[in-house]
Design a protein around this motif. Structure first.
Motif, short mmCIF file in Angstrom:
data_model
loop_
_atom_site.label_atom_id
_atom_site.label_comp_id
_atom_site.label_asym_id
_atom_site.label_seq_id
_atom_site.Cartn_x
_atom_site.Cartn_y
_atom_site.Cartn_z
N ARG A 108 -7.14 -5.85 -4.25
CA ARG A 108 -7.49 -5.97 -2.83
C ARG A 108 -6.93 -4.77 -2.05
O ARG A 108 -7.62 -4.17 -1.22
CB ARG A 108 -6.95 -7.29 -2.26
CG ARG A 108 -7.38 -7.54 -0.83
CD ARG A 108 -6.99 -8.92 -0.33
NE ARG A 108 -5.54 -9.04 -0.18
CZ ARG A 108 -4.77 -9.84 -0.91
NH1 ARG A 108 -5.29 -10.60 -1.85
NH2 ARG A 108 -3.47 -9.89 -0.71
N HIS A 109 -5.68 -4.39 -2.34
CA HIS A 109 -5.09 -3.23 -1.66
C HIS A 109 -5.78 -1.94 -2.08
O HIS A 109 -5.97 -1.03 -1.26
CB HIS A 109 -3.59 -3.16 -1.93
CG HIS A 109 -2.81 -4.19 -1.19
ND1 HIS A 109 -2.62 -4.15 0.18
CD2 HIS A 109 -2.17 -5.32 -1.62
CE1 HIS A 109 -1.90 -5.20 0.56
NE2 HIS A 109 -1.61 -5.92 -0.52
N MET A 110 -6.17 -1.85 -3.35
CA MET A 110 -6.87 -0.64 -3.82
C MET A 110 -8.20 -0.49 -3.10
O MET A 110 -8.62 0.64 -2.79
CB MET A 110 -7.08 -0.68 -5.33
CG MET A 110 -5.81 -0.62 -6.16
SD MET A 110 -4.61 0.66 -5.70
CE MET A 110 -5.56 2.14 -5.91
N ALA A 165 5.18 -5.58 -9.91
CA ALA A 165 5.32 -7.01 -10.24
C ALA A 165 4.42 -7.88 -9.38
O ALA A 165 4.74 -9.02 -9.07
CB ALA A 165 6.78 -7.46 -10.16
N LEU A 166 3.26 -7.34 -8.99
CA LEU A 166 2.28 -8.08 -8.22
C LEU A 166 1.06 -8.37 -9.08
O LEU A 166 0.79 -7.66 -10.05
CB LEU A 166 1.89 -7.30 -6.96
CG LEU A 166 3.03 -7.05 -5.98
CD1 LEU A 166 2.59 -6.08 -4.89
CD2 LEU A 166 3.51 -8.36 -5.37
N SER A 167 0.30 -9.37 -8.69
CA SER A 167 -0.87 -9.79 -9.48
C SER A 167 -2.01 -8.78 -9.37
O SER A 167 -2.12 -8.04 -8.38
CB SER A 167 -1.36 -11.16 -9.02
OG SER A 167 -1.91 -11.06 -7.71
N GLN A 168 -2.87 -8.79 -10.37
CA GLN A 168 -4.03 -7.89 -10.39
C GLN A 168 -4.94 -8.13 -9.18
O GLN A 168 -5.38 -7.15 -8.55
CB GLN A 168 -4.78 -8.05 -11.71
CG GLN A 168 -5.98 -7.16 -11.86
CD GLN A 168 -7.25 -7.77 -11.28
OE1 GLN A 168 -7.47 -8.97 -11.35
NE2 GLN A 168 -8.08 -6.94 -10.69
N PRO A 169 -5.26 -9.38 -8.80
CA PRO A 169 -6.13 -9.55 -7.62
C PRO A 169 -5.51 -8.97 -6.34
O PRO A 169 -6.23 -8.37 -5.53
CB PRO A 169 -6.30 -11.07 -7.52
CG PRO A 169 -6.07 -11.56 -8.91
CD PRO A 169 -5.02 -10.65 -9.48
N ARG A 200 0.83 -1.21 0.00
CA ARG A 200 0.00 0.00 0.00
C ARG A 200 0.86 1.26 0.00
O ARG A 200 0.53 2.24 -0.66
CB ARG A 200 -0.98 -0.03 1.16
CG ARG A 200 -2.10 -1.03 0.95
CD ARG A 200 -3.21 -0.87 1.95
NE ARG A 200 -2.81 -1.17 3.31
CZ ARG A 200 -2.88 -2.37 3.87
NH1 ARG A 200 -3.32 -3.41 3.18
NH2 ARG A 200 -2.52 -2.54 5.13
N LEU A 201 1.96 1.23 0.74
CA LEU A 201 2.87 2.38 0.70
C LEU A 201 3.39 2.60 -0.71
O LEU A 201 3.39 3.73 -1.20
CB LEU A 201 4.04 2.17 1.67
CG LEU A 201 5.11 3.27 1.66
CD1 LEU A 201 4.54 4.61 2.08
CD2 LEU A 201 6.28 2.86 2.55
N ALA A 202 3.79 1.52 -1.37
CA ALA A 202 4.29 1.64 -2.75
C ALA A 202 3.21 2.21 -3.67
O ALA A 202 3.49 3.10 -4.48
CB ALA A 202 4.75 0.28 -3.26
N ILE A 203 1.99 1.74 -3.53
CA ILE A 203 0.89 2.23 -4.38
C ILE A 203 0.67 3.72 -4.15
O ILE A 203 0.56 4.50 -5.11
CB ILE A 203 -0.40 1.44 -4.12
CG1 ILE A 203 -0.25 0.00 -4.62
CG2 ILE A 203 -1.60 2.13 -4.78
CD1 ILE A 203 -1.35 -0.94 -4.15
N VAL A 204 0.62 4.13 -2.90
CA VAL A 204 0.39 5.55 -2.59
C VAL A 204 1.54 6.40 -3.13
O VAL A 204 1.31 7.46 -3.72
CB VAL A 204 0.20 5.75 -1.07
CG1 VAL A 204 0.22 7.23 -0.70
CG2 VAL A 204 -1.12 5.12 -0.62
#
Length: 106
Positions: free
Chosen positions: A47-49, A39-43, A16-20
């Motif tokens: 889920r984090h989104m 490099a993580l899967s869409q599911p 989540r930190l990386a996404i933000v």
């Protein structure tokens, strides 16, 4: 309303930190772009989104079959400052991730 403990719990997860941080750098990204950089899967990203969306940190918009995410302009100023300060510490690493990522499959 977003509280400090909630923000720090959300950002304590590395994904989540990386996404933000990616959203802070780019302004707006779709899930496929986030998947390419992390490099993580869409599911897993989705889920984090969902957690980020439920907290009010991110908002989304649909464009055809793609959903684009960005940081919410409605987060409290203290939270935005915390995100910006973190981004300032990590921006070179984030930019490196983005330049190394595979082309988007969008």
């Amino acid at each position: 309303m977003l509280q400090p403990l909630q923000l720090f719990k959300i950002l304590s997860d590395e994904t989540r930190l990386a996404i933000v941080m990616l959203l802070r750098e780019s302004g707006e990204l779709c899930v496929c772009d986030i998947c390419a950089v992390t490099a993580l899967s869409q599911p897993k990203i989705s889920r984090h989104m969902a957690i980020l969306r439920e907290s009010g940190l991110v908002i989304d918009r649909r464009e055809g079959k793609w959903i684009h995410y960005r940081l919410s302009p409605h987060i409290p100023a203290w939270a935005a400052e915390t995100i910006t300060t973190s981004w300032l510490c990590l921006r070179e690493e984030i930019r490196e991730w983005m330049t190394k990522s595979a082309p988007s499959s969008c």
